[in-house]
Design a protein around this motif. Structure first.
Motif, PDB file in Angstrom:
ATOM      1  N   ASP A  33       0.825  -1.208   0.000  1.00 25.51           N
ATOM      2  CA  ASP A  33       0.000   0.000   0.000  1.00 25.51           C
ATOM      3  C   ASP A  33       0.859   1.258   0.000  1.00 25.51           C
ATOM      4  OD1 ASP A  33      -2.254  -1.597   0.026  1.00 25.51           O
ATOM      5  OD2 ASP A  33      -2.685  -1.277   2.153  1.00 25.51           O
ATOM      6  N   SER A  34       1.951   1.235   0.742  1.00 28.78           N
ATOM      7  CA  SER A  34       2.859   2.388   0.783  1.00 28.78           C
ATOM      8  C   SER A  34       3.480   2.656  -0.583  1.00 28.78           C
ATOM      9  CB  SER A  34       3.966   2.169   1.816  1.00 28.78           C
ATOM     10  OG  SER A  34       3.435   2.141   3.106  1.00 28.78           O
ATOM     11  N   ILE A  35       3.857   1.599  -1.272  1.00 29.99           N
ATOM     12  CA  ILE A  35       4.422   1.742  -2.616  1.00 29.99           C
ATOM     13  C   ILE A  35       3.388   2.340  -3.559  1.00 29.99           C
ATOM     14  CG2 ILE A  35       5.173   0.423  -4.644  1.00 29.99           C
ATOM     15  CD1 ILE A  35       6.686  -1.426  -2.669  1.00 29.99           C
ATOM     16  N   ILE A  36       2.167   1.814  -3.508  1.00 30.54           N
ATOM     17  CA  ILE A  36       1.104   2.324  -4.378  1.00 30.54           C
ATOM     18  C   ILE A  36       0.819   3.794  -4.058  1.00 30.54           C
ATOM     19  CG2 ILE A  36      -1.333   2.106  -5.010  1.00 30.54           C
ATOM     20  CD1 ILE A  36      -1.008  -0.958  -4.552  1.00 30.54           C
ATOM     21  N   SER A  37       0.777   4.134  -2.779  1.00 34.90           N
ATOM     22  CA  SER A  37       0.543   5.529  -2.373  1.00 34.90           C
ATOM     23  C   SER A  37       1.650   6.442  -2.888  1.00 34.90           C
ATOM     24  CB  SER A  37       0.469   5.646  -0.849  1.00 34.90           C
ATOM     25  OG  SER A  37      -0.684   5.035  -0.369  1.00 34.90           O
ATOM     26  N   TRP A  38       2.886   5.995  -2.740  1.00 36.57           N
ATOM     27  CA  TRP A  38       4.035   6.788  -3.203  1.00 36.57           C
ATOM     28  C   TRP A  38       3.926   7.060  -4.701  1.00 36.57           C
ATOM     29  CZ3 TRP A  38       7.790   5.782  -6.863  1.00 36.57           C
ATOM     30  CH2 TRP A  38       8.881   6.644  -6.884  1.00 36.57           C
ATOM     31  N   MET A  39       3.545   6.041  -5.444  1.00 34.68           N
ATOM     32  CA  MET A  39       3.532   6.174  -6.898  1.00 34.68           C
ATOM     33  C   MET A  39       2.319   6.945  -7.413  1.00 34.68           C
ATOM     34  SD  MET A  39       4.251   3.342  -9.733  1.00 34.68           S
ATOM     35  CE  MET A  39       3.995   3.677 -11.458  1.00 34.68           C
ATOM     36  N   THR A  40       1.140   6.732  -6.819  1.00 31.47           N
ATOM     37  CA  THR A  40      -0.108   7.253  -7.394  1.00 31.47           C
ATOM     38  C   THR A  40      -0.752   8.399  -6.625  1.00 31.47           C
ATOM     39  OG1 THR A  40      -1.475   5.695  -6.149  1.00 31.47           O
ATOM     40  CG2 THR A  40      -0.665   4.979  -8.337  1.00 31.47           C
ATOM     41  N   ARG A  96       6.073  -0.131 -14.022  1.00 31.88           N
ATOM     42  CA  ARG A  96       6.846   0.476 -12.927  1.00 31.88           C
ATOM     43  C   ARG A  96       6.345  -0.022 -11.575  1.00 31.88           C
ATOM     44  NH1 ARG A  96       6.630   6.304 -15.766  1.00 31.88           N
ATOM     45  NH2 ARG A  96       8.680   6.265 -16.751  1.00 31.88           N
ATOM     46  N   LEU A  97       5.030  -0.068 -11.408  1.00 34.32           N
ATOM     47  CA  LEU A  97       4.483  -0.572 -10.146  1.00 34.32           C
ATOM     48  C   LEU A  97       4.873  -2.033  -9.953  1.00 34.32           C
ATOM     49  CD1 LEU A  97       2.849  -0.183  -7.596  1.00 34.32           C
ATOM     50  CD2 LEU A  97       0.784  -0.690  -8.920  1.00 34.32           C
ATOM     51  N   ASP A  98       4.799  -2.825 -11.008  1.00 35.07           N
ATOM     52  CA  ASP A  98       5.245  -4.225 -10.928  1.00 35.07           C
ATOM     53  C   ASP A  98       6.696  -4.300 -10.465  1.00 35.07           C
ATOM     54  OD1 ASP A  98       2.810  -5.202 -11.811  1.00 35.07           O
ATOM     55  OD2 ASP A  98       3.475  -5.504 -13.885  1.00 35.07           O
ATOM     56  N   ASP A 102       8.133  -6.088  -7.179  1.00 35.09           N
ATOM     57  CA  ASP A 102       9.161  -7.129  -7.348  1.00 35.09           C
ATOM     58  C   ASP A 102      10.359  -6.853  -6.445  1.00 35.09           C
ATOM     59  OD1 ASP A 102       7.741  -8.582  -9.196  1.00 35.09           O
ATOM     60  OD2 ASP A 102       8.968  -7.991 -10.927  1.00 35.09           O
ATOM     61  N   GLU A 103      10.799  -5.605  -6.403  1.00 38.74           N
ATOM     62  CA  GLU A 103      11.935  -5.245  -5.545  1.00 38.74           C
ATOM     63  C   GLU A 103      11.602  -5.513  -4.083  1.00 38.74           C
ATOM     64  OE1 GLU A 103      12.987  -1.195  -6.425  1.00 38.74           O
ATOM     65  OE2 GLU A 103      13.847  -1.734  -8.380  1.00 38.74           O
TER      66      GLU A 103
END
Length: 116
Positions: A33-40, A96-98, A102-103
């Motif tokens: 969720d944090s990654i998605i928030s950061w990106m979007t 990019r989200l993928d 993955d990372e």
């Protein structure tokens, strides 16, 4: 044509797959969720609402409140495709989200992933 299939997929289905990938590798839903928030720019709460809606994956990105300009720094290969070479901007953001998830699944710290 292939892009249209991905864009039409259910966000709920893709979100579940991303979270499950991370959890299988010992990471958490909150980190995804944090990654998605950061990106979007979506809040974690809004992500949870969308994960139970009929929203498509393409519309999830098209309606993003604040795409992070630093996402342009995401480079590398995901599913055998070099992210920065994807021509369609929407598909590039999906890749990019993928790549970020993955990372995370490969053990990279959240702080390092988001420090682009």
């Amino acid at each position: 044509m292939e892009n249209e299939k991905v864009f039409a997929m259910s966000f709920a289905k893709v979100y579940t797959a991303l979270v499950n990938k991370a959890i299988r590798k010992g990471r958490t839903q909150s980190e995804v969720d944090s990654i998605i928030s950061w990106m979007t720019g979506y809040t974690e709460e809004s992500q949870q609402v969308m994960a139970t809606s009929e929203l498509t994956y393409g519309d999830f990105f098209r309606q993003a409140p604040a795409m992070n300009p630093r996402r342009e720094n995401i480079k590398g290969v995901v599913c055998g495709i070099r992210v920065e070479n994807v021509e369609d901007p929407l598909m590039r953001d999906i890749r990019r989200l993928d790549k970020l998830v993955d990372e995370l699944a490969k053990g990279k710290s959240l702080e390092r992933i988001l420090a682009r």
